[in-house]
Design a protein around this motif. Sequence first.
Motif, PDB file in Angstrom:
ATOM      1  N   ARG A  37      24.063 -12.157  28.942  1.00  0.00           N
ATOM      2  CA  ARG A  37      22.949 -12.934  29.469  1.00  0.00           C
ATOM      3  C   ARG A  37      23.017 -13.050  30.970  1.00  0.00           C
ATOM      4  O   ARG A  37      22.014 -12.930  31.683  1.00  0.00           O
ATOM      5  N   LYS A  38      24.220 -13.287  31.438  1.00  0.00           N
ATOM      6  CA  LYS A  38      24.375 -13.416  32.885  1.00  0.00           C
ATOM      7  C   LYS A  38      23.990 -12.123  33.584  1.00  0.00           C
ATOM      8  O   LYS A  38      23.300 -12.132  34.616  1.00  0.00           O
ATOM      9  N   LEU A  39      24.439 -11.047  33.009  1.00  0.00           N
ATOM     10  CA  LEU A  39      24.076  -9.753  33.579  1.00  0.00           C
ATOM     11  C   LEU A  39      22.563  -9.555  33.516  1.00  0.00           C
ATOM     12  O   LEU A  39      21.949  -9.049  34.482  1.00  0.00           O
ATOM     13  N   ASP A  40      22.017  -9.955  32.389  1.00  0.00           N
ATOM     14  CA  ASP A  40      20.560  -9.835  32.274  1.00  0.00           C
ATOM     15  C   ASP A  40      19.856 -10.686  33.318  1.00  0.00           C
ATOM     16  O   ASP A  40      18.866 -10.259  33.920  1.00  0.00           O
ATOM     17  N   VAL A  41      20.382 -11.871  33.511  1.00  0.00           N
ATOM     18  CA  VAL A  41      19.786 -12.755  34.511  1.00  0.00           C
ATOM     19  C   VAL A  41      19.878 -12.126  35.883  1.00  0.00           C
ATOM     20  O   VAL A  41      18.907 -12.109  36.662  1.00  0.00           O
ATOM     21  N   ILE A  42      21.054 -11.587  36.181  1.00  0.00           N
ATOM     22  CA  ILE A  42      21.223 -10.956  37.488  1.00  0.00           C
ATOM     23  C   ILE A  42      20.279  -9.784  37.641  1.00  0.00           C
ATOM     24  O   ILE A  42      19.606  -9.619  38.669  1.00  0.00           O
ATOM     25  N   LEU A  43      20.237  -8.976  36.593  1.00  0.00           N
ATOM     26  CA  LEU A  43      19.347  -7.830  36.658  1.00  0.00           C
ATOM     27  C   LEU A  43      17.893  -8.278  36.779  1.00  0.00           C
ATOM     28  O   LEU A  43      17.111  -7.677  37.543  1.00  0.00           O
ATOM     29  N   ASN A  44      17.575  -9.306  36.031  1.00  0.00           N
ATOM     30  CA  ASN A  44      16.196  -9.811  36.122  1.00  0.00           C
ATOM     31  C   ASN A  44      15.896 -10.343  37.511  1.00  0.00           C
ATOM     32  O   ASN A  44      14.798 -10.134  38.049  1.00  0.00           O
ATOM     33  N   LEU A  45      16.875 -11.019  38.062  1.00  0.00           N
ATOM     34  CA  LEU A  45      16.667 -11.538  39.407  1.00  0.00           C
ATOM     35  C   LEU A  45      16.502 -10.397  40.411  1.00  0.00           C
ATOM     36  O   LEU A  45      15.666 -10.464  41.322  1.00  0.00           O
ATOM     37  N   GLU A  46      17.308  -9.380  40.219  1.00  0.00           N
ATOM     38  CA  GLU A  46      17.160  -8.229  41.110  1.00  0.00           C
ATOM     39  C   GLU A  46      15.778  -7.608  40.962  1.00  0.00           C
ATOM     40  O   GLU A  46      15.138  -7.244  41.955  1.00  0.00           O
ATOM     41  N   ASP A  47      15.378  -7.520  39.725  1.00  0.00           N
ATOM     42  CA  ASP A  47      14.031  -6.987  39.497  1.00  0.00           C
ATOM     43  C   ASP A  47      12.979  -7.881  40.143  1.00  0.00           C
ATOM     44  O   ASP A  47      12.002  -7.381  40.735  1.00  0.00           O
ATOM     45  N   ASP A  48      13.200  -9.152  39.995  1.00  0.00           N
ATOM     46  CA  ASP A  48      12.247 -10.085  40.587  1.00  0.00           C
ATOM     47  C   ASP A  48      12.201  -9.906  42.100  1.00  0.00           C
ATOM     48  O   ASP A  48      11.120  -9.909  42.720  1.00  0.00           O
TER      49      ASP A  48
ATOM     50  N   CYS B 169      12.920  -7.292  43.795  1.00  0.00           N
ATOM     51  CA  CYS B 169      12.235  -6.037  44.121  1.00  0.00           C
ATOM     52  C   CYS B 169      10.726  -6.178  43.978  1.00  0.00           C
ATOM     53  O   CYS B 169       9.956  -5.729  44.848  1.00  0.00           O
ATOM     54  N   SER B 170      10.366  -6.768  42.876  1.00  0.00           N
ATOM     55  CA  SER B 170       8.919  -6.895  42.650  1.00  0.00           C
ATOM     56  C   SER B 170       8.277  -7.801  43.699  1.00  0.00           C
ATOM     57  O   SER B 170       7.162  -7.529  44.181  1.00  0.00           O
ATOM     58  N   LEU B 171       8.997  -8.845  44.037  1.00  0.00           N
ATOM     59  CA  LEU B 171       8.451  -9.764  45.038  1.00  0.00           C
ATOM     60  C   LEU B 171       8.352  -9.079  46.394  1.00  0.00           C
ATOM     61  O   LEU B 171       7.379  -9.285  47.140  1.00  0.00           O
ATOM     62  N   GLN B 172       9.370  -8.299  46.682  1.00  0.00           N
ATOM     63  CA  GLN B 172       9.297  -7.582  47.953  1.00  0.00           C
ATOM     64  C   GLN B 172       8.126  -6.611  47.963  1.00  0.00           C
ATOM     65  O   GLN B 172       7.388  -6.505  48.955  1.00  0.00           O
ATOM     66  N   ALA B 173       7.947  -5.961  46.884  1.00  0.00           N
ATOM     67  CA  ALA B 173       6.816  -5.033  46.804  1.00  0.00           C
ATOM     68  C   ALA B 173       5.496  -5.789  46.914  1.00  0.00           C
ATOM     69  O   ALA B 173       4.560  -5.328  47.592  1.00  0.00           O
ATOM     70  N   LYS B 174       5.479  -6.924  46.248  1.00  0.00           N
ATOM     71  CA  LYS B 174       4.265  -7.714  46.308  1.00  0.00           C
ATOM     72  C   LYS B 174       3.984  -8.197  47.733  1.00  0.00           C
ATOM     73  O   LYS B 174       2.833  -8.224  48.205  1.00  0.00           O
ATOM     74  N   LYS B 175       5.057  -8.552  48.388  1.00  0.00           N
ATOM     75  CA  LYS B 175       4.923  -9.013  49.766  1.00  0.00           C
ATOM     76  C   LYS B 175       4.335  -7.907  50.645  1.00  0.00           C
ATOM     77  O   LYS B 175       3.420  -8.151  51.462  1.00  0.00           O
ATOM     78  N   GLU B 176       4.877  -6.715  50.453  1.00  0.00           N
ATOM     79  CA  GLU B 176       4.350  -5.605  51.234  1.00  0.00           C
ATOM     80  C   GLU B 176       2.879  -5.367  50.913  1.00  0.00           C
ATOM     81  O   GLU B 176       2.060  -5.124  51.817  1.00  0.00           O
ATOM     82  N   THR B 177       2.602  -5.472  49.641  1.00  0.00           N
ATOM     83  CA  THR B 177       1.210  -5.273  49.249  1.00  0.00           C
ATOM     84  C   THR B 177       0.302  -6.317  49.890  1.00  0.00           C
ATOM     85  O   THR B 177      -0.778  -6.000  50.420  1.00  0.00           O
ATOM     86  N   LEU B 178       0.774  -7.547  49.840  1.00  0.00           N
ATOM     87  CA  LEU B 178      -0.027  -8.627  50.424  1.00  0.00           C
ATOM     88  C   LEU B 178      -0.173  -8.421  51.928  1.00  0.00           C
ATOM     89  O   LEU B 178      -1.244  -8.690  52.506  1.00  0.00           O
TER      90      LEU B 178
END
Length: 696
Positions: free
Chosen positions: A595-606, A608-617
């Motif tokens: 779970r912890k790994l999943d959380v970390i991975l999810n956070l990393e994904d988040d 990344c996605s947020l950074q991409a979203k930021k660039e898009t915005l």
Amino acid sequence: MKYLKPWWSDGGGLLHFTILLSLAELRLDLDLDLDLDLYLLFAPRTLLGDELLLRNGQTRHISALSPFPASGGWGRAELLHPKCWERDPAAPPEGRLLREVRALGVPFIPSTRVDAWLVHSVAAGDADGTHALLGATAASSAGGVGAGVDGVSQAAPGGGGGPRAVQSSPLAAGEEEKAPAEPTAQVSDAGGHASEENEVLKGVGHSPQHEENDQRSSTQKEKSLQQKNEDETKVADKPAWEAEKNTESRSERYQNGTEAFFSLEDLFQLLSSQPENLLEGVSLGDITPLPGSINDGMNSPTHYNVNFSQAVSHDVSLHEAMLLCSDNTFRRDPVARTSQPQEQILQLCSPTTNTEQTFPGTNLTGFLPFIDNQMRNLSQDHLYDLDINIFDEINLMSLATEGFDPMEVSWLLEEPGYDSGLSLDSSNNSTSVIKSNSSHSICEGATGSSSDLSHHDLEGAVGGYCPEPSKLCHMNDRSDCHFHGDFAFQYVSHNHTYHLQPSALESTSASFSWPGKSQKISRYLNDTDRNLSRDERRAKALHIPFSVDEIIRMPVDSFNSMLSRHYLTDLQLSLIRDIRRRGKNKVAAQNCRKRKLDVILNLEDDVCSLQAKKETLKREQSQCHKAINIMKQKLHHLYRDVFSRLRDDQGRPISPNQYALQCTHDGSVLIVPKELMIPGQKKENQKGKRKNERKN
DNA sequence: GGCGTTTGTCATATC
DNA sequence: AGGATATGACAAACG
């Protein structure tokens, strides 16, 4: 368990079933409670509501009986209880039980069962009722049983003085092929008929000379009996209902006098005819143990088709067997246990000279050589069916009791990190338990006298906590290690929960020879053990009758019920709970990390996605700005264009510096002098004006 | 031999 | 309150 499992699904039943499967498990020692349970399991329903007096003085109210359909039909347990009834002052001398059994017309039970029961009886043979019952059984075996059913059935109804079944038993003729033996052992015969006694003694005693005759005659009879034996064997392999049918049909045949083989009813006839003679005055010591002097009718494979291999080849879980036997072992009264005659043990441990394959004999106490022979005659191939865990345990315990270096012996229990007892404060517990349960303890076995050890070994060997046969070997006759191997055959074909690799078998088999100390030590470091987890090794060492996987994965309710159903020592319970706790925690830790790994991975994904979203915005914002600027520019141009086309009353152009366009709410556009504009509008116009100027 | 990772275990927090 | 589960921390094993 093809045959019995449907009926023997509870603890007591399984225990007895274990006995059935393990004719050689001489160490079995039935507990009265278990006996009673078994009795209740098969008791006639007419006994509902009765009170059964136990040997310990307590009473058991028969409030529920097994749904077993053939109530009273398998009266093996009833055999045990006449003693209880006999002691009940309120009960009729003969005991209602016997009458009930007779009234029901007890059908035959497979000889294997009787054999097993008898084996048990002899092995149990405590100083109390069982012992006396043993005598009764021995008498039955000697006379009625050993001589044949017909004789028994004829004698019983009359009820004379002494084992009339023996006296009139034509069985002797029918079974003499195995019966002939020296009257070295005598069963007390109140009747005192010399000739009849000889008949009896034929069944009781046994000599090598007679054994030869037995063999010759038995071979002749074997053919005729072979078919019957096969039938019986088939019965044992058939489903329960089929077996029952078969049994009933046999009962009918017996009652018709067309069948001449021993049945439970024979014993009952004997017991009911002369209970006082049969149940009293006959002790184990009265019966001289003779090699191969087992009752023919009971244990002779040629007569009753007690195929030893088959008898022990049922698919029964060794865990169940061990556990149940352990239950029994620990339930027994230590006093009674210690009071058991040591002769039995000595008989068990002493080398047997009788190696004939027919296992003749008429003395119950002779079943030991019988078993020994049986085991000797088992194919060496069976070695590969042996459960190596058993041998591991055997070797471990043997080492422990031999005084080897504790570091070598106790590595299983004291290996680094083994804190099962520590965490639950069970370490001391374990020790105390071991010491308190002196009758069964390994520790005490290590420090006690050899005889005691033998005794304990004998009794506890079946149980999960029992010492092993190897200990018998070491303690009583180190040179008699063949007994070790023979004894180990008890586990032949038992379906063990622990599945081990073939390589492990080799190492296990090698342990038979008890090589050098270093080899013994290295044995514990073999690949098999290395492949086992610590808990698995610990569980194995403590004879935990469940697999580690079971312990860990079993639901809570099932787990608790399992623990309640089985009688386990504190040490075993502690280890089981530790194993479960650690196992659960291990899984939990794995899940947690996952779970912890999943959380970390999810956070990393988040991220990344947020950074991409930021660039898009950002891009969108830039585009919006551009669009806005374009719009403003266009608006400015339009504004200018509008003003350039506006004219006042004299036709002069209107200066945008003096006037401004103002939209009203109704959508019309007014040209308003800037002096009259609302302050807010004025500022906005000024701002826009400045911006346009700057851009321009 | 140091280092990072994995895994088991325990103690404790949380449910 | 007590048991089950989750989790931080630690240590051992391993590459």
